[in-house]
Enzyme design. Structure first.
Site, PDB file in Angstrom:
ATOM      1  N   LYS A 158       0.800  -1.066  -0.145  1.00 50.05           N
ATOM      2  CA  LYS A 158       0.098  -0.007   0.086  1.00 50.05           C
ATOM      3  C   LYS A 158       0.829   1.166  -0.058  1.00 50.05           C
ATOM      4  CE  LYS A 158      -3.726  -2.336   2.226  1.00 50.05           C
ATOM      5  NZ  LYS A 158      -4.416  -2.712   3.733  1.00 50.05           N
TER       6      LYS A 158
ATOM      7  N   GLN B 253      -4.643  -1.538   9.971  1.00 43.37           N
ATOM      8  CA  GLN B 253      -4.390  -2.870   9.014  1.00 43.37           C
ATOM      9  C   GLN B 253      -5.067  -3.986  10.148  1.00 43.37           C
ATOM     10  OE1 GLN B 253      -3.012  -3.302   5.968  1.00 43.37           O
ATOM     11  NE2 GLN B 253      -3.877  -5.294   6.125  1.00 43.37           N
TER      12      GLN B 253
ATOM     13  N   ASP C 198     -10.776   2.788   4.309  1.00 38.75           N
ATOM     14  CA  ASP C 198     -11.157   1.511   4.088  1.00 38.75           C
ATOM     15  C   ASP C 198     -12.609   1.233   3.951  1.00 38.75           C
ATOM     16  OD1 ASP C 198      -9.108  -0.072   3.578  1.00 38.75           O
ATOM     17  OD2 ASP C 198      -8.600  -0.464   5.797  1.00 38.75           O
TER      18      ASP C 198
END
Ligand code: NDP
Length: 308
Positions: free
Chosen positions: A51, A95, A118
């Site tokens: 990422k 994460q 997200d």
């Protein structure tokens, strides 16, 4: 037809790069993402470094905030609260998975949904369901872009989604069943939606028979080889979200990545199929980047998420 997520993601990244360069030529700062990583899960570390690499490639500034496994839930929540109020950060992600002593639901609930790039917080998902402006979940948004790129229509089609997780299955099903104009108002125009969606899971009876009635199968189960040739009707589109590590001593890493579809036998029957790797994975990352740029751009235009 192979749905080449690697290539489509590359094209999407080029578009983002051009957009960000144009902002910077106007003297504006770069968009900024923060990534919170707890512990040393090897898969998570790989995802985070991928990422970060993708951010650098398009010109998004990125900060990694790494913490040891023993960080307390309260300490992590304090980090979230700081990021919520840090005006230099456009969006941030935590994460997943988190260590067992930290409640994932608690952490996600505390993320300000206006920075939730997200698209996983209860607010983002609730707003999406109601057709309010919200940041879309990255993986379903990536699949949507992939389908759009290859002009695969969903209106009136029977889509079978295998998996009901909050990360993939549920938001995917919602996105495809919405009226297109309700799915993401003002965030991005989409022609997808209006599908008839069946959601399957580990307790579903007659999975094979249900799949055989599908125009589009989207599988996110984490089960290598789950979708077999006898489950796919000729010409159907098959989207493989699964990422599974299979031991393979012949590779330098000792393992290889496979999806949830028996690719070798399904590909000759399917009308279109996404490979693993190189299908949904790169699309998920580029969706995250797009979400960061949308939030950043929204601030510039005074059209922030959450202000209807
Ligand atoms: P979860 O484990 O949270 O959910 C899996 C879902 O699949 C559950 O709903 C489960 O049912 C269902 N399921 C499991 N086995 C079967 C079966 N035999 N038949 C039918 N349904 C089954 O996983 P995630 O949604 O987080 O991820 C799924 C896969 O996608 C993983 O391989 C993951 O690595 C990958 N992934 C890939 C991404 C990408 O960018 N390519 C992004 C996110 C995930 P039940 O609810 O009954 O347990």
């Amino acid at each position: 037809m192979i749905l080449d997520g690697k290539m489509v993601a590359q094209e999407e990244r080029k578009k983002l790069c051009t957009l960000i360069t144009s902002y910077q030529e106007m003297g504006l700062r770069a968009p900024k993402l923060a990534i919170v990583l707890v512990g040393h899960n090897p898969a998570s570390e790989t995802y985070v470094s991928n990422k970060m690499k993708a951010c650098h490639e398009v010109g998004i500034e990125v900060d990694k905030l790494a913490f040891e496994e023993d960080i307390t839930e309260q300490e992590l929540l304090n980090v979230i609260h700081q990021l919520n109020t840090d005006s230099s950060v456009d969006g941030f992600i935590v994460q997943l998975p988190l260590p067992e002593h930290i409640r994932e639901s608690m952490v996600l609930t505390e993320i300000d949904y206006r920075k939730d790039v997200d698209g996983l917080t209860p607010m983002s998902m609730g707003r999406s369901i109601q057709g309010l402006r919200a940041i879309p979940s990255a993986t379903p948004a990536g699949i949507r872009t992939l389908l759009e790129y290859y002009h695969i229509q969903t209106a009136g089609k029977h889509v079978v989604v295998i998996g009901r997780s909050n990360i993939v299955g549920k938001p995917m099903a919602i996105m495809l069943m919405q009226r297109p104009y309700l799915s993401l108002p003002s965030m991005s125009a989409s022609t997808l939606g209006d599908a008839t969606v069946t959601v399957c899971h580990s307790k579903t009876d007659h999975l094979e028979a249900i799949c055989r009635t599908a125009d589009i199968i989207i599988v996110a189960a984490g089960c290598p080889g789950l979708v077999k040739a006898n489950m796919v009707q000729p010409g159907a589109t098959v989207i493989d979200v699964g990422i599974n590590r299979i031991e393979d001593p012949s590779t330098p890493r000792g393992y290889r990545l496979v999806g949830d579809v028996d690719f070798e036998h399904v590909a000759p029957i399917a009308g279109a199929i996404s490979p693993v790797p190189g299908g949904v994975g790169p699309m998920t990352i580029v969706s995250l980047l797009k979400n960061v740029v949308v939030v950043y751009g929204g601030k510039l235009l005074g059209a922030k998420v959450g202000e209807e």
